[in-house]
Design a protein around this motif. Structure first.
Motif, mmCIF file in Angstrom:
data_model
loop_
_atom_site.group_PDB
_atom_site.id
_atom_site.type_symbol
_atom_site.label_atom_id
_atom_site.label_comp_id
_atom_site.label_asym_id
_atom_site.label_seq_id
_atom_site.Cartn_x
_atom_site.Cartn_y
_atom_site.Cartn_z
ATOM 1 N N ILE A 56 0.843 -1.204 0.000
ATOM 2 C CA ILE A 56 0.000 0.000 0.000
ATOM 3 C C ILE A 56 0.874 1.247 0.000
ATOM 4 O O ILE A 56 0.621 2.207 -0.726
ATOM 5 N N LYS A 57 1.934 1.215 0.830
ATOM 6 C CA LYS A 57 2.849 2.373 0.916
ATOM 7 C C LYS A 57 3.468 2.666 -0.450
ATOM 8 O O LYS A 57 3.574 3.824 -0.863
ATOM 9 N N GLU A 60 0.959 4.363 -2.578
ATOM 10 C CA GLU A 60 0.759 5.750 -2.132
ATOM 11 C C GLU A 60 1.899 6.642 -2.617
ATOM 12 O O GLU A 60 1.675 7.754 -3.090
ATOM 13 N N ASP A 61 3.130 6.141 -2.496
ATOM 14 C CA ASP A 61 4.292 6.923 -2.949
ATOM 15 C C ASP A 61 4.212 7.181 -4.441
ATOM 16 O O ASP A 61 4.501 8.270 -4.911
ATOM 17 N N ASP A 63 1.562 7.316 -6.198
ATOM 18 C CA ASP A 63 0.459 8.236 -6.433
ATOM 19 C C ASP A 63 0.868 9.684 -6.236
ATOM 20 O O ASP A 63 0.418 10.570 -6.944
ATOM 21 N N GLU A 64 1.698 9.910 -5.220
ATOM 22 C CA GLU A 64 2.106 11.277 -4.923
ATOM 23 C C GLU A 64 3.124 11.802 -5.930
ATOM 24 O O GLU A 64 3.173 12.985 -6.220
ATOM 25 N N ARG B 214 -6.532 3.171 3.952
ATOM 26 C CA ARG B 214 -5.545 3.600 2.960
ATOM 27 C C ARG B 214 -5.827 2.946 1.612
ATOM 28 O O ARG B 214 -5.672 3.566 0.560
ATOM 29 N N ASN B 217 -8.792 4.762 0.066
ATOM 30 C CA ASN B 217 -8.371 6.064 -0.457
ATOM 31 C C ASN B 217 -7.716 5.935 -1.826
ATOM 32 O O ASN B 217 -7.998 6.714 -2.734
ATOM 33 N N LEU B 218 -6.824 4.937 -1.935
ATOM 34 C CA LEU B 218 -6.162 4.711 -3.228
ATOM 35 C C LEU B 218 -7.184 4.367 -4.305
ATOM 36 O O LEU B 218 -7.132 4.862 -5.426
ATOM 37 N N LYS B 221 -9.144 7.405 -5.406
ATOM 38 C CA LYS B 221 -8.317 8.268 -6.247
ATOM 39 C C LYS B 221 -8.279 7.752 -7.670
ATOM 40 O O LYS B 221 -8.381 8.511 -8.629
#
Lengths: 65, 225
Positions: A56-57, A60-61, A63-64, B214, B217-218, B221
């Motif tokens: 997941i991390k 997320e990275d 995505d940013e 989390r 949320n992904l 998005k």
């Protein structure tokens, strides 16, 4: 690989105590076997969660960025 | 390494506490209690499921209030994810409770105020998901869900704590005509394992719910892209 080395240490630990542990397990109605099994199951679930969190991390990275 | 990072300390704590409760729960001496026999050990495993459920629902309740105040979509996701994790723990509580009751009280589902209360309580939260899944508009869904949650949580608490306490009789400790946990023999030994177990499972529950939020949320998005 970090997970790999963790598994290695767990296995190495097990083999080191295996011979003494057998006597230990027999002396107590083997309840320790059950406790160990539960701990292994629980830690397996925890490892799964850790890997899931890492994935997941990563997403997320990405995505940013 | 993952576990060395400072911000993960509470997850490590959760794992240690639960591991301790598994070891302690099996190996410590426990009192032999009537029809329960030595199954009072289940106290360390079955009861924390419920405490965790209530705790996660309380967090979700707070997120719902924050969502209504601030209107940020991420807060709505949090509220939903914590309810989802809470329901998981509730189902585990029902399953372990039914199995325990089957082997001690004689039947998997007895007519007990705590059980009836929790059955209705779980249905209330199932309806929460039904409500969410049937509203397409994100803003509307968030607001409806948050307001629903404002009502749901207090009713849930009344159903599983207040009403069982007021009932005439109950098989659960601390409800109706039964005495609380504190009057058991060796209760201080039980506490030494029980409280760490509760804290450990609560932290574990926050971890699971956080991962879920989390992920959601992904997903949101990517869908909005």
């Amino acid at each position: 690989m970090r997970i790999g080395s963790l598994i290695f240490f767990i296995l190495a630990g097990f083999s080191a105590i295996a011979s003494d542990a057998r006597d230990f397990f027999y002396s107590s109605g083997k309840i320790y076997v059950v406790v160990s099994v539960l701990l292994i199951i629980f830690l397996g679930i925890v490892l799964y969660l850790i890997r899931l969190e890492r994935k997941i991390k990563k997403l997320e990275d990405k995505d940013e960025a | 390494m993952y576990i060395c990072r400072v911000k993960h300390w509470w997850k490590v704590l959760a794992v240690l506490l639960i591991s301790y409760s598994i070891v302690g729960g099996f190996l410590m001496d426990v009192p032999d209690l009537g029809i329960l026999g030595k199954t009072i050990r289940n106290l360390h495993f079955h009861v924390p499921m419920w405490f965790t459920m209530i705790f996660l629902l309380l967090i979700s309740y707070i997120y719902s209030i924050m969502y209504l105040a601030k209107g940020k979509a991420a807060l709505d996701t949090k509220a939903e994810s914590f309810i989802e994790a809470a329901v998981l723990f509730g189902l585990l509580g029902v399953a372990t409770g039914a199995f325990w009751a089957w082997n001690t009280w004689g039947k998997p589902w007895v007519n007990d105020p705590k059980l009836n209360g929790v059955a209705i309580g779980m249905l209330i939260y199932f309806a929460y998901f039904l409500l969410r899944n049937n509203i397409e508009d994100e803003l509307k869904r968030g607001k409806f869900a948050a307001v629903y949650n404002l009502f749901a949580f207090p009713i849930f608490i009344v159903l599983i704590i207040v009403l069982p306490k007021m009932a005439e009789n109950s098989l659960h400790p601390g409800s109706g005509d039964t005495v609380g946990f504190s009057s058991y023999k060796l209760d201080s030994d039980l506490r030494k394992v029980f409280y760490p177990a509760v804290l450990g499972w609560m932290l574990f529950g926050i971890w699971v719910a956080g991962l879920r939020s989390r992920f959601v949320n992904l997903k949101l998005k990517h869908e909005n892209r």
